[in-house]
Design an enzyme around this catalytic site. Structure first.
Site, PDB file in Angstrom:
ATOM      1  N   ARG A  66      -1.320  -0.941  -0.415  1.00 28.86           N
ATOM      2  CA  ARG A  66      -2.567  -2.068  -0.406  1.00 28.86           C
ATOM      3  C   ARG A  66      -3.245  -1.670   1.362  1.00 28.86           C
ATOM      4  O   ARG A  66      -4.090  -2.595   1.625  1.00 28.86           O
ATOM      5  CB  ARG A  66      -1.723  -3.241   0.475  1.00 28.86           C
ATOM      6  N   ASN A  96      -5.170   0.625  -6.744  1.00 26.71           N
ATOM      7  CA  ASN A  96      -5.699  -1.509  -6.989  1.00 26.71           C
ATOM      8  C   ASN A  96      -5.693  -2.254  -5.399  1.00 26.71           C
ATOM      9  O   ASN A  96      -4.969  -2.452  -5.246  1.00 26.71           O
ATOM     10  CB  ASN A  96      -5.044  -2.028  -7.835  1.00 26.71           C
ATOM     11  N   HIS A 181      -1.322   1.766 -17.544  1.00 25.39           N
ATOM     12  CA  HIS A 181      -0.755   0.150 -17.816  1.00 25.39           C
ATOM     13  C   HIS A 181      -1.034  -0.097 -18.289  1.00 25.39           C
ATOM     14  O   HIS A 181      -1.837  -0.418 -19.345  1.00 25.39           O
ATOM     15  CB  HIS A 181      -0.888  -0.870 -16.449  1.00 25.39           C
ATOM     16  N   ASP A 307       7.427   0.736  -8.383  1.00 20.62           N
ATOM     17  CA  ASP A 307       6.436   0.380  -8.172  1.00 20.62           C
ATOM     18  C   ASP A 307       6.210  -0.868  -7.329  1.00 20.62           C
ATOM     19  O   ASP A 307       5.957  -2.063  -7.531  1.00 20.62           O
ATOM     20  CB  ASP A 307       6.159  -1.210  -9.823  1.00 20.62           C
ATOM     21  N   HIS A 311       4.259  -8.215  -1.571  1.00 23.09           N
ATOM     22  CA  HIS A 311       3.120  -9.517  -1.779  1.00 23.09           C
ATOM     23  C   HIS A 311       3.947 -10.313   0.267  1.00 23.09           C
ATOM     24  O   HIS A 311       5.359 -10.018   0.126  1.00 23.09           O
ATOM     25  CB  HIS A 311       3.141 -10.204  -2.843  1.00 23.09           C
TER      26      HIS A 311
END
Lengths: 430, 314
Positions: A66, A96, A181, A307, A311
């Protein structure tokens, strides 16, 4: 730094199929010797492990740290602290972030931050396409020179098969690894969990297994066609296991990983609109779960990767349909993987293989071995220790896991990174 | 203690057989109030019912409001456009803020499946009633459907119920399937094959591809509206014309039903699509009874979900 002598361990080194009682000597951050016949230097810190497992530092080839961009969910510091606490001495982090890791500047930033704040080795995975948009290739060579070890648009599929073919073909020029993915968005867009009994019960649109199978099949065929290396991320379906098994038998250069939740849980975990059981790909049926275990048993699936997808409450304590996909996994991987051993599906050595030497081999990074001369990245596991998964006990900045509130069995009690203790529950002073 | 086993009404599956019996019996005794010249009784005097409607609704919202008013509760209704949602407030914050004003009941309609379940996890004192969540459930509609059928036939057990339409996207169908099977009726569903959710049989319904097979010998035939807004951007059927021809409820198809069978529809009706125009007004139709009964059933639910010791007598 005093030498460290780990004695009376059950040594599990999958790089040389070693599963035997013995000792490990660490000198100057390197492994100086492993086995039964070595002795401790006088000045060594000696730790009697009484039969606890000593394994290569675990390597998680699929995490989301993140940083940069979403530091309120996780940072490189907290994410690698969670890694260390879970027994991992290395992680490969997905691109990402915000900004996306599609440039050497971002790759270098991640590596610098890891050096400054990290408790684990951090291997950046860079984007396949600029901005993860699936439109233009990222600069593979420049990214690799900066330290990227693989390429993936993880979180998004490369939707256009022509673009995926280009990416695979371009990668062959550099021997680069593409991590797929695999998701056919035409079947998954606007859908939230596995399509099946539970989606019907909860009145939510479901994602059919075929959304993954079709995409895996496409990418495997493309990799075969252009002769590229392909790694399939987060395998969740029986169909994928079958496709990869067949491809491997044909000699296609394909490898695969699954995550602990796919062999530990089924779609039932979502009942009650549990957003901590919402991820993409979604939890599937029992027959998928069993097929994934079979895939691990016959080496169709090479690696266990978490993975790890932190969050905050902002993304999870909301309506199921609106909640973000993903769960954290670094600190629960060992106990969940050990369940495969406790249920006699895998030997301890094979569990460790999926968590260390296999990911090291796929990513072509060091580690995954206890051989003399290598970095002293070592994980000591107490298979009997209990771990109560609570917000306070987690070192990740987030606690979005379906195992929150559960007590899991087996955990890493010591993690050495280059000979330094980055996680230590043994009460030993170094 | 409230007198039904669940603190909230989120799903038909939260209700036990005897809870449903109690709701239907209570509605039966309350329905008479609706025929009085002065349609108001005091049992919920001083109680507050907040209707939070995050999705447009005419019938259900009005029905809940009237039900509460008939029992002398104070009601406030909030529509999404006027709410904090557009300002970015989360559902949980909305729930906490609403609850801070001490309502006794929150009636929630929301476009997301599971939204009432989420809210129920965070409210401490108020009871949450699901007035329709996404394509999941609409339990009070199913209860008023049960009431209407029971009122007509005197029983529920052993009846054959046919539901024709987009089962996958219909929260009414989901709740009805659960409710009618729980009460011992046999539920047959039919519609275009694209309109069945996977494994719908696990909810207790029998799937038949031809509507004639569902209607044949049925006591109750229910048609559902084609819900274009929930089909995810791709139409499930090639045309309304073809759908109406194959699955539309017509007088001819109704002849297959058992003599004395009733036609139902949760509304709003698209006349000429799922139902021939004359059927809705025909002798078979109990569609307006459903609407009237909706008020009585919601009165029953409101009065049963609140703690008994706080109620004044009827």
């Amino acid at each position: 730094m005093r030498p460290i002598f780990l004695q009376n361990a059950r040594i599990l080194d999958p790089s040389c199929d070693m599963d035997e009682k013995g000792h490990i000597l660490v000198v100057d951050g390197k492994i100086a010797g492993t086995g039964g016949g070595i002795a401790a230097p006088e000045d060594a810190v000696s730790i009697d492990l009484h039969g606890l497992w000593a394994a290569p530092g675990l390597i998680d080839m699929h995490v989301h740290l993140r940083e940069p961009g979403e530091e309120y969910k996780e940072t490189i510091e907290t994410g690698t602290a969670a890694a260390a606490a879970g027994g991992f001495s290395a992680v490969a982090c997905m691109p990402n972030t915000n900004p996306v890791n599609d440039s050497s500047a971002v790759t270098r930033f991640i590596i610098e931050r890891a050096r400054a704040t990290g408790s684990a080795k951090v291997y950046p995975v860079a984007a396949v396409t600029k901005g993860l948009k699936g439109e233009e290739l990222a600069e593979f060579q420049d990214l690799m020179l900066a330290g990227a070890i693989a390429f993936s648009d993880d979180g998004n599929p490369v939707s256009d098969p022509g673009m995926m073919r280009l990416a695979l073909q371009y990668a062959t020029g550099f021997g680069a690894l593409l991590i797929s993915h695999a998701e056919e968005r035409g079947l998954s867009r606007g859908r939230f969990l596995n399509e099946g009994r539970v989606s019907t019960m909860l009145g939510l649109s479901g994602i059919p297994s075929a959304a993954e199978d079709i995409a895996v099949f496409r990418d495997v065929r493309l990799a075969e066609f252009v002769g590229a290396r392909l790694h399939v991320a987060h395998v969740s379906t029986k169909g994928t296991v079958d496709i990869i098994r067949e491809a491997k038998a044909k000699g296609v250069k394909v490898t695969a990983e699954t995550a602990p939740h796919y062999f530990s849980l089924t779609e039932d975990a979502v009942i009650g609109y549990n957003t901590n059981a919402k991820m993409n790909p979604p939890l599937r049926r029992e027959e998928d779960r069993l097929a994934i275990i079979e895939g691990l048993m016959d080496c169709t699936i090479d690696a266990i990767a978490t993975d790890h997808a932190p969050h905050s409450r902002l993304e999870k304590e909301i309506e199921f349909e609106l909640a973000a996909n993903g769960i954290i996994g670094l600190e629960t991987a060992v106990p969940l993987a050990l369940e495969l051993f406790r249920q006699s599906f895998l030997s301890p050595l094979d569990v460790i293989r999926c968590l260390s030497s296999n990911p090291a081999g796929i990513l072509r990074v060091k580690g995954g071995s206890l051989k003399a001369g290598g970095d002293a990245d070592i994980c000591v596991i107490d298979p009997e220790a209990e771990f109560s998964v609570t917000r306070e006990n987690l070192r990740s900045r987030s606690c979005n896991t379906p195992f929150l509130g559960k007590v899991l069995k087996g955990r890493a009690v010591l993690t050495l990174l280059d000979g330094l203790p980055v996680h230590n529950l043994l009460g030993v002073v170094f | 203690m409230n007198r039904i086993s669940s603190r909230h009404i989120l799903s038909i599956s939260d209700l036990m057989h005897q809870d449903i019996e109690l709701i239907l019996d209570t509605a039966d005794s309350l329905k008479e109030i609706l025929a009085r010249p002065i349609k108001k009784v005091p049992p919920l005097r001083g109680r507050t019912v907040v209707n939070l409607f995050f999705e447009p609704s005419t019938r259900t919202r009005l029905s809940f409001e009237l039900a509460a008013k008939r029992l002398s509760a104070d009601t406030v209704s909030v529509a999404a456009a006027a709410s904090s949602v557009v300002k970015g407030e989360t559902l949980i914050d909305t729930a906490r803020n609403v609850e801070a004003m001490r309502p006794d009941v929150i009636v929630l309609r929301h476009s997301c499946s599971g939204a009432p379940h989420l809210m129920a996890n965070y409210v401490k004192t108020a009871a949450v009633i699901n007035a329709g969540d996404g394509m999941n459930e609409h339990p009070t509609q199913a209860l008023l459907d049960l009431f209407t059928v029971k009122e007509h036939f005197g029983r529920l057990s052993g009846l054959k119920v046919a539901i024709i339409g987009d089962i996958a996207h219909s929260r009414v169908a989901h709740s009805d399937i659960l409710a009618f099977t729980k009460m011992g009726a046999d539920v047959f569903v039919s519609g275009a094959a694209t309109m069945f959710p996977v494994m719908i049989e696990t909810m207790g319904a029998r799937v038949v591809p031809r509507p004639e097979e569902a209607i044949e010998g049925a006591d109750v035939v229910m048609a559902l509206r084609i819900q274009k807004e929930r089909q995810g951007g791709r139409s499930l059927i090639p045309s309304v014309r073809e759908y109406a021809a194959v699955f539309g409820l017509t007088s001819e198809r109704m002849r297959l039903a058992k003599p004395g069978a009733v036609v139902m529809h949760p509304g709003p009706i698209n006349r000429g699509v799922e139902m021939a125009p004359e059927l809705a007004d025909g002798p078979y139709s109990v569609i307006l009874d459903q609407v009237t009964n909706g008020v009585a059933v919601r009165m029953a639910i409101l009065s049963l979900i609140l703690p008994e010791d706080h109620l004044t007598s009827l």
